[in-house]
Scaffold this motif. Sequence first.
Motif, mmCIF file in Angstrom:
data_model
loop_
_atom_site.group_PDB
_atom_site.id
_atom_site.type_symbol
_atom_site.label_atom_id
_atom_site.label_comp_id
_atom_site.label_asym_id
_atom_site.label_seq_id
_atom_site.Cartn_x
_atom_site.Cartn_y
_atom_site.Cartn_z
ATOM 1 N N ASN A 101 1.095 -1.192 0.143
ATOM 2 C CA ASN A 101 0.007 0.068 0.033
ATOM 3 C C ASN A 101 0.936 1.059 0.147
ATOM 4 O O ASN A 101 1.821 1.223 0.536
ATOM 5 C CB ASN A 101 -0.791 0.113 1.201
ATOM 6 C CG ASN A 101 -2.083 -0.904 0.948
ATOM 7 O OD1 ASN A 101 -2.521 -1.119 -0.085
ATOM 8 N ND2 ASN A 101 -2.452 -1.358 2.271
ATOM 9 N N HIS A 102 0.504 2.025 -0.899
ATOM 10 C CA HIS A 102 1.436 3.377 -1.080
ATOM 11 C C HIS A 102 0.677 4.439 -1.474
ATOM 12 O O HIS A 102 -0.226 4.708 -1.831
ATOM 13 C CB HIS A 102 2.595 3.069 -2.208
ATOM 14 C CG HIS A 102 1.890 2.355 -3.434
ATOM 15 N ND1 HIS A 102 1.907 3.409 -4.377
ATOM 16 C CD2 HIS A 102 1.683 1.022 -3.800
ATOM 17 C CE1 HIS A 102 1.254 3.004 -5.357
ATOM 18 N NE2 HIS A 102 1.287 1.513 -5.059
ATOM 19 N N SER A 103 1.679 5.576 -1.551
ATOM 20 C CA SER A 103 0.812 6.892 -1.979
ATOM 21 C C SER A 103 0.935 6.898 -3.219
ATOM 22 O O SER A 103 1.784 6.298 -4.143
ATOM 23 C CB SER A 103 1.958 8.133 -1.498
ATOM 24 O OG SER A 103 2.481 7.981 -0.215
ATOM 25 N N ILE A 104 -0.024 7.540 -3.913
ATOM 26 C CA ILE A 104 -0.175 7.482 -5.439
ATOM 27 C C ILE A 104 0.235 8.776 -6.082
ATOM 28 O O ILE A 104 -0.129 9.303 -7.209
ATOM 29 C CB ILE A 104 -1.651 7.010 -6.023
ATOM 30 C CG1 ILE A 104 -2.654 7.820 -5.207
ATOM 31 C CG2 ILE A 104 -1.616 5.324 -5.592
ATOM 32 C CD1 ILE A 104 -3.808 7.325 -5.870
ATOM 33 N N TYR A 105 0.926 9.867 -5.290
ATOM 34 C CA TYR A 105 1.013 11.109 -5.786
ATOM 35 C C TYR A 105 1.836 11.211 -7.178
ATOM 36 O O TYR A 105 2.755 10.314 -7.463
ATOM 37 C CB TYR A 105 1.973 11.884 -4.929
ATOM 38 C CG TYR A 105 0.907 12.106 -3.464
ATOM 39 C CD1 TYR A 105 -0.289 12.638 -3.383
ATOM 40 C CD2 TYR A 105 1.451 11.633 -2.263
ATOM 41 C CE1 TYR A 105 -0.895 12.809 -2.069
ATOM 42 C CE2 TYR A 105 0.688 11.668 -0.886
ATOM 43 C CZ TYR A 105 -0.381 12.350 -1.129
ATOM 44 O OH TYR A 105 -0.992 12.292 0.073
ATOM 45 N N LEU A 106 1.414 12.155 -7.950
ATOM 46 C CA LEU A 106 2.222 12.507 -9.073
ATOM 47 C C LEU A 106 3.186 13.603 -8.695
ATOM 48 O O LEU A 106 2.592 14.852 -8.430
ATOM 49 C CB LEU A 106 1.445 12.697 -10.278
ATOM 50 C CG LEU A 106 0.300 11.835 -10.730
ATOM 51 C CD1 LEU A 106 -0.335 12.502 -12.017
ATOM 52 C CD2 LEU A 106 0.834 10.413 -10.815
ATOM 53 N N PHE A 107 4.372 13.573 -9.007
ATOM 54 C CA PHE A 107 5.263 14.699 -8.613
ATOM 55 C C PHE A 107 5.556 15.709 -10.060
ATOM 56 O O PHE A 107 6.546 14.738 -10.946
ATOM 57 C CB PHE A 107 6.615 14.349 -8.023
ATOM 58 C CG PHE A 107 6.410 13.728 -6.642
ATOM 59 C CD1 PHE A 107 6.274 14.410 -5.517
ATOM 60 C CD2 PHE A 107 5.927 12.307 -6.457
ATOM 61 C CE1 PHE A 107 6.109 13.943 -4.225
ATOM 62 C CE2 PHE A 107 5.426 11.863 -5.339
ATOM 63 C CZ PHE A 107 5.615 12.688 -4.243
#
Lengths: 185, 204
Positions: free
Chosen positions: B168-174
């Motif tokens: 399980n992890h963050s799905i942010y786009l940088f």
Amino acid sequence: MPVKTSDIIFILTILVMSWLISFPMNEWFSETMPRHQILQLPAMLVLGIISGVRFSKHIIIGFAWGIAILIFILSSLIFWMLPHSIDYAVINTPFNRLMHVNMLISGFLLIPVLRNTLSEIKIIFLGMLSAMVIATGFTLLSYNLLLCSSFNIEQQKEAGLQLVIIGLTVFASTIFIFFRGAGRS
Amino acid sequence: MKKILIPVLSFLICFTIIWKWTFGFSAFTIFSYKLQAAGDIPRVFPDIPLINQKGEVFHIKEKHKYVLVNFVYLNCPYVCHKVNNQLEHIYHLFDRFTISSKLEFVTVSFDLQNDGLEKIRKYRNYFGSDIDGWSFALPYQSSQESFNQFLGKIGIWKYTIPGTGIINHSIYLFLVSPDNKVIKVFDPARESDKTIVEQINSCL
């Protein structure tokens, strides 16, 4: 005052149950969100409440301290319901045990405070508690995003539904206390 | 006075603890907390060598272009593929000129144990052959510990559920600028593709 054998047995029972929940069974409780949030956390709170019922008869808490303790209990519940706290408690066992101690103390203190406080305060406290639990339940139930990385969406929704049921039960108790108090006055 | 002071003091202590724990009531999940803990943007994008589907080693900071970076793992049962499908849609909302000259996409896998070059190459092929400027990459010669540190510096949280292999992890786009700074962070679960594209375009 002589210590009764029944008191010693009672204390030992509470200690053994707390130890079982916090140590050997901790891994099992941490496996799913409903077990962690709906079983482990309330179990420690209930153990505290049971202890409070038995041992707090002679504890007199003043009004100001009573309010301060109710704020502490509500804040504690808010804190341990935050997804960040849930995740951290599952990952970090000592942090989880801090939750257990916190819930045990909160449960123990709740009884003398509610016993000595005004019925209006009891109703406000229970009303806020039920509103908070229902709101948290609906949040978990309605969010399609994973809020706690230690679990999955299905568990999140299951925990949400169970929190709503608990919240409604607390709300029903509040109404019962309100009408009982109104009947007496 | 004492009657008021004790409850007020209790409230202030509790309020402060929750305030600190949630970064001023702005980060309630561990994902958003980690992102906030990484610092305010713009901030430097930490450096790590990556290897792309062609076997070429590269650094984000050496691209000297805007780079949209996201993190996935290929055994993910659901979310990663959904995010990458969204990213594919975002990719095709840009014109060819923008993608080749100003903007690149980099999808990095964080499953060091199960994802290899062959696997990411095959996975990339699912998105078609016309996706020049979108690299799929793995950390190059990086230990799990140093990669975890790298993720922490970016603001990505990941947690492997014991016994399941699910991460399980963050799905942010940088969005990383040509001078290697994170200038925007997007949450694809909350922001529409159109909004993301508009915000990227405003930076280019």
